[in-house]
Design a protein around this motif. Structure first.
Motif, mmCIF file in Angstrom:
data_model
loop_
_atom_site.group_PDB
_atom_site.id
_atom_site.type_symbol
_atom_site.label_atom_id
_atom_site.label_comp_id
_atom_site.label_asym_id
_atom_site.label_seq_id
_atom_site.Cartn_x
_atom_site.Cartn_y
_atom_site.Cartn_z
ATOM 1 N N LYS A 83 -36.424 13.153 -35.522
ATOM 2 C CA LYS A 83 -36.092 14.478 -36.071
ATOM 3 C C LYS A 83 -34.785 14.985 -35.471
ATOM 4 C CE LYS A 83 -40.788 16.267 -36.581
ATOM 5 N NZ LYS A 83 -41.690 17.234 -35.933
ATOM 6 N N LEU A 84 -34.646 14.799 -34.150
ATOM 7 C CA LEU A 84 -33.446 15.299 -33.465
ATOM 8 C C LEU A 84 -32.192 14.549 -33.887
ATOM 9 C CD1 LEU A 84 -34.893 15.719 -29.864
ATOM 10 C CD2 LEU A 84 -33.996 17.555 -31.305
ATOM 11 N N THR A 85 -32.315 13.225 -33.967
ATOM 12 C CA THR A 85 -31.112 12.453 -34.309
ATOM 13 C C THR A 85 -30.676 12.755 -35.741
ATOM 14 O OG1 THR A 85 -32.510 10.561 -34.838
ATOM 15 C CG2 THR A 85 -31.474 10.579 -32.672
ATOM 16 N N CYS A 194 -23.057 21.754 -25.905
ATOM 17 C CA CYS A 194 -22.642 22.414 -27.148
ATOM 18 C C CYS A 194 -23.686 22.357 -28.257
ATOM 19 C CB CYS A 194 -21.302 21.866 -27.612
ATOM 20 S SG CYS A 194 -19.980 22.571 -26.612
ATOM 21 N N VAL A 195 -24.775 21.587 -28.082
ATOM 22 C CA VAL A 195 -25.932 21.778 -28.961
ATOM 23 C C VAL A 195 -26.861 22.697 -28.163
ATOM 24 C CG1 VAL A 195 -27.890 20.693 -30.096
ATOM 25 C CG2 VAL A 195 -25.686 19.513 -30.046
ATOM 26 N N SER A 196 -27.104 23.893 -28.674
ATOM 27 C CA SER A 196 -27.761 24.914 -27.842
ATOM 28 C C SER A 196 -29.285 24.833 -27.904
ATOM 29 C CB SER A 196 -27.314 26.303 -28.295
ATOM 30 O OG SER A 196 -27.814 26.556 -29.588
ATOM 31 N N ILE A 200 -31.841 23.645 -30.954
ATOM 32 C CA ILE A 200 -32.862 22.603 -30.784
ATOM 33 C C ILE A 200 -34.245 23.184 -31.088
ATOM 34 C CG2 ILE A 200 -33.929 20.995 -29.134
ATOM 35 C CD1 ILE A 200 -31.183 20.796 -27.775
ATOM 36 N N LYS A 201 -34.455 24.450 -30.721
ATOM 37 C CA LYS A 201 -35.752 25.118 -30.976
ATOM 38 C C LYS A 201 -36.131 25.076 -32.452
ATOM 39 C CE LYS A 201 -37.232 28.093 -27.495
ATOM 40 N NZ LYS A 201 -37.586 29.081 -26.777
ATOM 41 N N PRO A 205 -39.796 23.503 -31.451
ATOM 42 C CA PRO A 205 -40.029 24.878 -30.982
ATOM 43 C C PRO A 205 -40.460 24.974 -29.516
ATOM 44 C CG PRO A 205 -41.094 24.473 -33.103
ATOM 45 C CD PRO A 205 -40.585 23.144 -32.626
ATOM 46 N N SER A 206 -41.051 23.905 -28.967
ATOM 47 C CA SER A 206 -41.576 24.016 -27.601
ATOM 48 C C SER A 206 -40.529 23.757 -26.517
ATOM 49 C CB SER A 206 -42.739 23.043 -27.419
ATOM 50 O OG SER A 206 -42.254 21.718 -27.543
ATOM 51 N N VAL A 207 -39.326 23.388 -26.912
ATOM 52 C CA VAL A 207 -38.319 23.001 -25.902
ATOM 53 C C VAL A 207 -37.969 24.171 -24.979
ATOM 54 C CG1 VAL A 207 -36.299 23.567 -27.324
ATOM 55 C CG2 VAL A 207 -36.110 21.790 -25.585
ATOM 56 N N GLU A 208 -37.744 23.868 -23.695
ATOM 57 C CA GLU A 208 -37.306 24.912 -22.757
ATOM 58 C C GLU A 208 -36.265 24.371 -21.791
ATOM 59 O OE1 GLU A 208 -40.983 24.956 -19.802
ATOM 60 O OE2 GLU A 208 -41.533 25.995 -21.663
#
Ligand code: TXA
Ligand code: MG
Length: 529
Positions: A83-85, A194-196, A200-201, A205-208
């Motif tokens: 998903k991220l890539t 520079c990717v904030s 990413i959230k 959504p759970s990223v911290e």
């Protein structure tokens, strides 16, 4: 060692050959210049550590030119990786996964995990293609000093120590990539870039943030990323980060004339000190692009002590703050009095919010009221107004407001003229009120200021809070408050800045739709900053 200088448009095959043969080549990327070697060749990788003087337990990022290349080098790849890539590759996002045995321990700094990034720079991608292998590449600087964002920076640090440097343009982003690990639950950002976090959230959504991003890790504490524990990004000068308002910062510099200012574009005019600007105020991307260059410049000019303006700590600003505070060894100056600028478009519900601040002990200055108070219009102010708008705006020694309004609002140019003439006096009246509150012992002040930026009153603020609401809600509020038609209300809303103008400039944004207004979280965060 003889270092070749290679051209971006004709010599990339040579760069690929040197890497294939175990050599070291500095290459441009969209973030910073990298010092590249074949990531699968332990001897070549060891030479990176040698050339940089880097501790061998600090792992390197493996640069790839496809997701497929990652699949050959990592195990247990989670769905989130794909998903991220899909959203961010190629680009400045590094993702940490579990490694397989093909990656040597030299590359991963002895860890079981390894960091991957697919750069956006076409030069970097072509070099990986030509080398036909994954490329380990830390920033191409001597360990501990600021990362290189121009060919000249790389040349100064690396010429004579490595096989070749590919001469490219200055780097587009200017700060290293965001480092995100998918090997923890929840996923964590180990280094902002520079990717904030906010971007990413939207996908995870759970990223911290890892604790090490926002707090100072002591020498004996365990860190999530070895890079966090080393001295970083430091020029020779002593840097001190100022969290003061612009006004407080100007006073600080004027009291220490030998110090240099590391300020925002256009602020140089305020000090007699030497000043270097590192980007536009309220524009984190511009600050990211210029910060390392500015740190390099400080060394070129031989400064001993530098006071730096503090960036906003949101979105890309968090990455700028992260590098700056490390370059300062976490040395910062905090304000004794907190001054919050509360602003936003008409009808957004600023008054409601300002009342909440008042309940929490803030002394409120109603800046709209200041613009109407007689004491703001000093003799000097009246004289200036008369020069601009003519004798008949003064009647028996005092201002004829009706006449002035008639003239000032007759055209856009005249309105601008009015603002330019009056705003300096409003700023000085606000300053007087701030001083009176401070003298009375209150250390928390709120400026309720619809025209905070137009009047330059943001220069007093240590923090800015924007209040926003959707257009329908605002329309309803304006119609029930002011005695005007719907068309007039729309005209008024449309003549103002859009929401983005305010949210871009605010440390905190409050969406005030009216129900359940709760600003306790923001108030408590403001208390800790
Ligand atoms: O933008 C960038 O990322 C640049 C360009 C050249 O691509 N590269 C770069 O690499 O900044 P470097 O080596 O200077 O920074 C890599 C950071 C270090 O802080 C390191 O500790 C961390 O990533 N890191 C790498 N692998 C890791 C792992 N397996 N676990 C935790 N942290 C890791
Ligand atoms: Mg580095």
């Amino acid at each position: 060692m003889n270092t070749l200088i290679l051209k971006e448009n004709s010599d990339l095959i040579i760069a690929g050959e040197i890497l294939k043969n175990g050599g070291l080549v500095a290459i441009p990327t969209e973030t910073v210049y990298g010092l590249a070697a074949n990531a699968l060749n332990p001897v070549a990788v060891k030479n990176i550590y040698k050339a940089k003087g880097r501790p061998s337990d600090n792992p390197l990022i493996v640069h790839v030119n496809s997701v497929k290349m990652v699949e050959e080098l990592a195990t247990d790849i989670p769905n989130e990786f794909y998903k991220l890539t899909k959203a961010f590759w190629p680009g400045p996002l590094t993702i940490i996964l579990n490694k397989n045995n093909i990656i040597p321990k030299e590359t991963s700094g002895g860890l079981d995990t390894v960091a991957f990034r697919m750069p956006e720079s076409t030069t970097a991608l072509e070099i990986i293609e030509n080398a036909n292998c994954p490329i380990a590449a830390p920033s191409a600087n001597i360990s501990g000093s600021p990362s290189p964002t121009t060919f000249k920076h790389v040349y100064n640090d690396m010429f004579g120590r490595i096989d070749a440097i590919v001469k490219g343009d200055d780097c587009e982003f200017g700060l290293e990539s965001t480092v995100l690990t998918l090997c923890t639950n929840p996923p964590k950002i180990l280094r902002p870039g520079c990717v904030s976090l906010e971007e990413i959230k939207e996908i995870l959504p759970s990223v911290e943030y890892d604790d090490g991003v926002t707090t100072h890790i002591e020498d004996n504490q365990k860190v999530s990323s070895p890079g966090m524990k080393y001295r970083h990004y430091s020029p020779n000068a002593e840097i001190i980060v100022s969290k003061l308002s612009l006004e407080g910062y100007i006073k600080l510099l004027n009291s220490d004339k030998d110090a240099c200012a590391l300020c925002f574009d256009g602020e140089e005019q305020y000090f007699c000190n030497k000043a270097i600007a590192y980007g536009k105020i309220y524009n984190s991307k511009s600050q990211a692009r210029n910060l390392f260059s500015a740190l390099h410049k400080l060394d070129e000019l031989g400064f001993k002590k530098v006071y730096a303006r503090c960036p906003m700590k949101k979105n890309v600003g968090m990455a700028v703050y992260n590098r700056l505070i490390r370059s300062a060894g976490f040395h910062e100056i905090t304000p004794e009095v907190q001054i919050i600028g509360l602003t936003g478009p008409t009808g957004a519900g600023k008054t409601m919010v300002s009342k909440e601040f008042e309940k929490n002990g803030y002394a409120v200055i109603d800046c709209d009221k200041v613009t109407r108070e007689n004491e703001t219009y000093t003799i000097n102010c009246l004289n200036r107004l008369r020069d601009v708008f003519g004798n008949d705006i003064i009647e028996n020694g005092s201002l004829n407001r009706r006449k002035l309004a008639e003239k000032a609002f007759s055209s856009k140019e005249n309105t601008i003229k009015l603002n330019e003439t009056v705003f300096p006096y409003i700023v000085s009246a606000i300053n007087n009120k701030i001083e009176a509150i401070v003298n009375s012992g209150n250390k928390k002040i709120l400026l309720d200021a619809p025209t905070l930026f137009e009047a330059n009153a943001d220069r007093f603020c240590t923090h800015i809070v924007a209040v926003i609401a959707d257009k329908q809600t605002r329309l309803k509020r304006i119609l029930s408050r002011d005695n005007i038609t719907e068309i007039m209300a729309y005209d008024r809303m449309n003549s103002q800045y859009n929401d983005k103008f305010y949210t871009d400039r605010a440390d905190y944004v409050i969406y005030n739709q009216g129900d359940n207004l709760d600003i306790s979280e923001i108030i408590s965060k403001l208390g800790t900053e």
